[in-house]
Write an enzyme that holds these catalytic residues in place. Sequence first.
Site, short mmCIF file in Angstrom:
data_model
loop_
_atom_site.label_atom_id
_atom_site.label_comp_id
_atom_site.label_asym_id
_atom_site.label_seq_id
_atom_site.Cartn_x
_atom_site.Cartn_y
_atom_site.Cartn_z
CB VAL A 86 -0.95 0.02 1.21
CG1 VAL A 86 -1.80 1.28 1.20
CG2 VAL A 86 -1.83 -1.23 1.21
CE LYS A 87 4.06 5.22 -5.18
NZ LYS A 87 4.09 5.18 -6.66
CB VAL A 88 0.87 5.60 2.73
CG1 VAL A 88 0.27 6.64 3.65
CG2 VAL A 88 0.11 4.27 2.84
#
Length: 216
Positions: A86-88
């Site tokens: 998950v790219k945050v």
Amino acid sequence: MKFFIDTANLAQIKEANDLGILDGVTTNPSLMAKEGIKGNDAILNHYKTICEMVDGDISAEVLSVTFDEMVAEGKILAAIHPNIVVKVPMIKDGIKAIKWFTDNGIKTNCTLVFSAGQAILAAKAGATYLSPFIGRLDDTGYDGVELIAQIANIFTIQGFQTEILAASIRNPLHIIKCAEAGADVCTCPLDSILGLLKHPLTDIGLAKFLEDAKKM
């Protein structure tokens, strides 16, 4: 150093994967839009297709900016495939979300990192990867590769386990410099990867070999 390809184009992903050196994929809403992929269902299905093509970590970016929304969106993304990361974004709620994801066994990639201070926060929160955007730093007159070296030095001293994922790669030299500076991963367009193959002396040497072979 691991090689990721930064694209949503399936043909380019396949070509990079066929080289046998591809370790993963990063993408973002801009790259999705470039391929004409619109709508939540279409985006989720596209991530699933990429996961089925590449045996490695696939970064899927959240589109929200509040903690609760990022967590909700991240859960959906992580459920697509075990290889989803998950790219945050590097914002306050993003750090809180990274900590939550880490505590709940979900891998993360902290994106839009432009300073060593931001890198330290991401590592403290437990990010799997953090993405310094070196090309964009170069555009502002700063040395992006120098930031990679600074972060690598800090992480070695402090024992942080977060992997440095050099992003916003503009050319083959960027890849080489990031490898020298201690990046764990580089993510770049296919052209930059293929550019590593090229050298005029290789072309001259191969032409000579083929010419000599005709005389045998």
